[in-house]
Design a protein around this motif. Structure first.
Motif, mmCIF file in Angstrom:
data_model
loop_
_atom_site.group_PDB
_atom_site.id
_atom_site.type_symbol
_atom_site.label_atom_id
_atom_site.label_comp_id
_atom_site.label_asym_id
_atom_site.label_seq_id
_atom_site.Cartn_x
_atom_site.Cartn_y
_atom_site.Cartn_z
ATOM 1 N N SER A 400 17.134 42.372 71.353
ATOM 2 C CA SER A 400 16.302 41.233 70.951
ATOM 3 C C SER A 400 15.651 41.455 69.599
ATOM 4 N N ASP A 401 15.343 42.711 69.247
ATOM 5 C CA ASP A 401 14.811 43.020 67.916
ATOM 6 C C ASP A 401 15.870 42.790 66.846
ATOM 7 N N LYS A 402 17.081 43.281 67.109
ATOM 8 C CA LYS A 402 18.155 43.151 66.132
ATOM 9 C C LYS A 402 18.566 41.694 65.943
ATOM 10 N N SER A 403 18.678 40.965 67.054
ATOM 11 C CA SER A 403 19.140 39.576 66.990
ATOM 12 C C SER A 403 18.015 38.596 66.674
ATOM 13 N N LYS A 404 16.762 39.066 66.848
ATOM 14 C CA LYS A 404 15.591 38.186 66.719
ATOM 15 C C LYS A 404 15.750 36.945 67.597
ATOM 16 N N ALA A 405 16.256 37.166 68.800
ATOM 17 C CA ALA A 405 16.502 36.069 69.740
ATOM 18 C C ALA A 405 16.133 36.540 71.140
ATOM 19 N N ARG A 406 14.851 36.473 71.474
ATOM 20 C CA ARG A 406 14.378 36.964 72.771
ATOM 21 C C ARG A 406 14.970 36.152 73.926
ATOM 22 N N THR A 455 6.867 42.008 78.469
ATOM 23 C CA THR A 455 6.310 42.874 77.421
ATOM 24 C C THR A 455 6.378 42.191 76.059
ATOM 25 N N ALA A 456 7.514 42.317 75.372
ATOM 26 C CA ALA A 456 7.620 41.827 73.993
ATOM 27 C C ALA A 456 7.406 40.322 73.900
ATOM 28 N N VAL A 457 8.002 39.556 74.817
ATOM 29 C CA VAL A 457 7.841 38.099 74.773
ATOM 30 C C VAL A 457 6.379 37.719 74.983
ATOM 31 N N SER A 458 5.724 38.319 75.967
ATOM 32 C CA SER A 458 4.318 38.016 76.234
ATOM 33 C C SER A 458 3.442 38.378 75.047
ATOM 34 N N ALA A 459 3.712 39.531 74.433
ATOM 35 C CA ALA A 459 2.919 39.954 73.276
ATOM 36 C C ALA A 459 3.167 39.034 72.080
ATOM 37 N N THR A 523 17.544 27.612 78.720
ATOM 38 C CA THR A 523 18.592 26.945 77.945
ATOM 39 C C THR A 523 18.057 26.291 76.683
ATOM 40 N N ARG A 524 16.963 25.561 76.800
ATOM 41 C CA ARG A 524 16.414 24.861 75.632
ATOM 42 C C ARG A 524 16.003 25.844 74.545
ATOM 43 N N LEU A 525 15.372 26.952 74.932
ATOM 44 C CA LEU A 525 14.966 27.952 73.951
ATOM 45 C C LEU A 525 16.177 28.636 73.326
ATOM 46 N N VAL A 526 17.202 28.878 74.148
ATOM 47 C CA VAL A 526 18.427 29.501 73.632
ATOM 48 C C VAL A 526 19.085 28.594 72.602
ATOM 49 N N ILE A 527 19.181 27.306 72.915
ATOM 50 C CA ILE A 527 19.770 26.347 71.974
ATOM 51 C C ILE A 527 18.977 26.318 70.669
ATOM 52 N N GLY A 528 17.645 26.367 70.784
ATOM 53 C CA GLY A 528 16.796 26.381 69.595
ATOM 54 C C GLY A 528 17.034 27.617 68.739
ATOM 55 N N GLU A 529 17.145 28.794 69.389
ATOM 56 C CA GLU A 529 17.392 30.031 68.642
ATOM 57 C C GLU A 529 18.752 30.008 67.949
ATOM 58 N N LEU A 530 19.779 29.557 68.666
ATOM 59 C CA LEU A 530 21.118 29.503 68.083
ATOM 60 C C LEU A 530 21.185 28.497 66.934
ATOM 61 N N ALA A 531 20.512 27.343 67.112
ATOM 62 C CA ALA A 531 20.495 26.332 66.047
ATOM 63 C C ALA A 531 19.795 26.865 64.801
ATOM 64 N N GLU A 532 18.705 27.606 65.009
ATOM 65 C CA GLU A 532 17.974 28.176 63.876
ATOM 66 C C GLU A 532 18.830 29.187 63.125
ATOM 67 N N LYS A 533 19.560 30.017 63.864
ATOM 68 C CA LYS A 533 20.435 31.001 63.217
ATOM 69 C C LYS A 533 21.565 30.310 62.457
ATOM 70 N N LEU A 534 22.100 29.244 63.029
ATOM 71 C CA LEU A 534 23.170 28.501 62.367
ATOM 72 C C LEU A 534 22.673 27.883 61.058
ATOM 73 N N CYS A 535 21.466 27.330 61.087
ATOM 74 C CA CYS A 535 20.882 26.742 59.879
ATOM 75 C C CYS A 535 20.665 27.794 58.802
ATOM 76 N N LYS A 536 20.217 28.978 59.200
ATOM 77 C CA LYS A 536 19.995 30.053 58.235
ATOM 78 C C LYS A 536 21.303 30.482 57.593
ATOM 79 N N ARG A 537 22.356 30.546 58.396
ATOM 80 C CA ARG A 537 23.658 30.928 57.846
ATOM 81 C C ARG A 537 24.154 29.871 56.859
ATOM 82 N N ARG A 538 23.948 28.609 57.203
ATOM 83 C CA ARG A 538 24.369 27.547 56.294
ATOM 84 C C ARG A 538 23.597 27.604 54.978
#
Length: 559
Positions: A400-406, A455-459, A523-538
């Protein structure tokens, strides 16, 4: 200034004051953080160790055991964990004082014994869940060191009192129910407090990996509690509760002596606070550590502390923990991501705690390679589930640290837990080796997301920008997420008590459905994380393309 220092000095834990007087100087910021990790690790390991006895003694209180029982005499890990063929003894499989395995212990030895065992589990966890919400708010408004110490000592007393029922020859169901309920309320002080304390001392950089390693206290505590409870079981099941109860009381004393709950209480800035003047500090203290050479800003701050009774100006104002204010439950619930992760943890913790409370019982009731295990051996073998959990927690934090996608990491682990549990149920009885491998695999995928979210998500959410970096939201947010999860933890063992009478296939079906539900809730949070990564790549691609297109023009201009 002298008055300010006197106030600051009074906040030092007694053990730290003694060490400072012996050394003649204070610890560095880095040393304090190591101590914080160690003390909170010990504290929560003690909490989990004190929760294991009930799972170890289930088969003694309600000895619905097959006629032939395999004896395993050698302690773990030298022996006593692998089934030895031909070592089968008829009749009583336990030599405990005053315990007959055929008779069990009233009121748990009747036809409704498993249901009553499930009821005391749910009583503990229900009080734990409800107490979590109160404890989270109190943790954000009271002294966390004293709050945690009180919770640990109170937990130890009531866990030990449950075991005293054996020596006092108590057979009233209400007594054991009440002891578990009081223990649950005191146990609720633990998790919000330790996560808040670690969050106070550490910024977000590498938080997933750090907390993944630190979260091994859960599995270490489970293993310690299992081995301790199983090790003294032969002297009477009461000792299986008294020994962990004494252990957590000792842990509470360690917390009182050495835990500094807030950096500012010992003269350091909180990683989430901004400096008042002079010093150029980022909001992540770890970033400061990596930038400094020689006389670092932390060391400069140390020079501002007492040296021969004098104090120098440091550029930071000492802030007493009493000056902070906590956020309300409703405000904390409005932080983006809190509700989805809380609901996800409801199902994820249901699965994890069903294994926590019922795995030793399941192992003692299930034939492995055609043979059955003793109660002690089943308790020892169940610790390997937590060994897999340690690896899972560290792996989930690192990924999750490497991917920045908890959320994506947690959901992936939850979906992978489904085939892992199916394989364990289907092929775990082939041999001991297969049982061990598949149990550790299931532990890895079941405990990985559970550890990451708590742990990490709560913090992360407790220091979200929407609450203006106020670290006083850490315990409240942690309590909301873990408190909701604990309702699932209460429901799982209760349902297992009833479903196990219909067969273990029904129990595993429940676990698989819950793991699937936990993953889908993200699911909704996962879609948001993937969409954000896709936008950054673009954006990176467009930026690269823009640089390539402008390069000939720049070259022409230079000519």
């Amino acid at each position: 200034m002298d008055g300010e220092y006197d106030t600051m000095r009074r906040t030092y834990p007694p053990g730290v004051v003694i060490i400072r007087s012996i050394r003649g100087k204070d610890w560095s910021f880095r040393t304090y953080r190591y101590v914080i990790l160690l003390v909170t690790f010990i504290a929560y390991a003690c909490y989990h160790a004190s929760r294991k006895p009930s799972s170890i003694v289930k088969s003694v209180l309600h000895p619905d055991v097959p006629k032939n029982v395999t004896f395993l005499h050698h302690p773990w890990p030298v022996g006593g964990i692998f089934i030895k063929k031909g070592e089968i003894v008829e009749g009583n499989g336990l030599t405990g004082v005053g315990v007959n395995q055929k008779e069990g212990w009233e009121p748990f030895n009747g036809v409704d014994g498993t249901s009553k065992l499930g009821e005391i589990d749910v009583a503990f966890l229900a009080c734990y869940s409800m107490g979590m919400y109160v404890a989270g708010h109190l943790g954000d408004t009271l002294d966390l060191r004293l709050f945690l110490t009180t919770g640990m000592i109170g937990s130890g007393i009531f866990v030990a009192l449950f075991g005293m029922g054996f020596f006092w020859n108590i057979h009233a169901f209400w007594f054991y129910l009440a002891m578990q309920m009081f223990a649950g309320m005191f146990q609720a002080t633990g998790w919000p407090s330790v996560v808040a304390i670690v969050g106070n001392w550490f910024g977000k950089r590498k938080r997933g990996l750090i907390m993944g390693i630190w979260n091994a206290h859960t599995s270490i505590g489970n293993i310690t509690g299992s081995l301790l409870a199983a090790g003294v079981l032969e002297y009477g099941w009461g000792w299986s509760f008294i020994a962990p109860g004494v252990l957590i009381i000792i842990g509470g004393i360690i917390v009182y002596l050495f835990l500094a709950a807030y950096p500012e209480e010992v003269g350091f800035p909180c990683p989430h606070d901004s400096p008042v003047k002079v010093v150029d500090a980022s909001d992540d203290v770890e970033a400061q550590d990596s930038k400094t050479n020689g006389d670092s800003s932390n060391e400069k701050m140390q020079k501002g502390k007492v040296d021969g009774g004098q104090e120098e100006k440091t550029g930071f104002h000492h802030v007493s923990s009493s000056n902070r204010t906590g956020v309300g439950l409703l405000e904390a619930c409005m932080i983006p991501g809190v509700i989805p992760f809380a609901l996800c943890l409801f199902f994820a913790k249901l699965v994890a705690y069903t294994f926590l409370y019922w795995l030793p019982f399941y192992l003692s009731q299930t034939a492995i390679d055609g043979q059955y295990m003793s109660v002690k051996s089943a308790g020892n073998l169940s610790t390997l589930f937590d060994v897999g959990g340690i690896v899972g927690g560290i792996l989930a934090g690192f990924i999750s640290d490497k991917s920045k996608a908890r959320a994506t990491t947690a959901a992936t682990f939850l979906y992978a837990a489904i085939p892992a549990m199916l394989l364990y149920r289907s092929y775990g009885g082939i041999s001991t080796t297969w049982n061990i491998v598949l149990m550790m695999l299931a532990g890895l995928f079941v405990n990985g997301p559970y550890a990451l979210i708590t742990t990490a998500v709560s913090a992360d959410l407790g220091t979200h920008s929407s609450i203006r970096g106020d670290s006083r939201a850490l315990a409240t947010v942690t309590a909301i997420i873990d408190g909701t999860g604990s309702f699932g933890a209460a429901l799982g063992p209760l349902l297992t008590g009833f479903l196990s009478t219909k067969g273990w296939d029904a129990v595993f079906t429940m676990l698989i459905v819950c793991a699937l539900a936990a993953g889908l809730l993200l699911t909704r949070l996962v879609i948001g994380e993937l969409a954000e990564k896709l936008c950054k790549r673009r954006r990176r691609g467009q930026h690269t393309a823009g640089d390539s297109a402008s390069a000939p023009l720049l070259a022409e201009q230079r000519r």
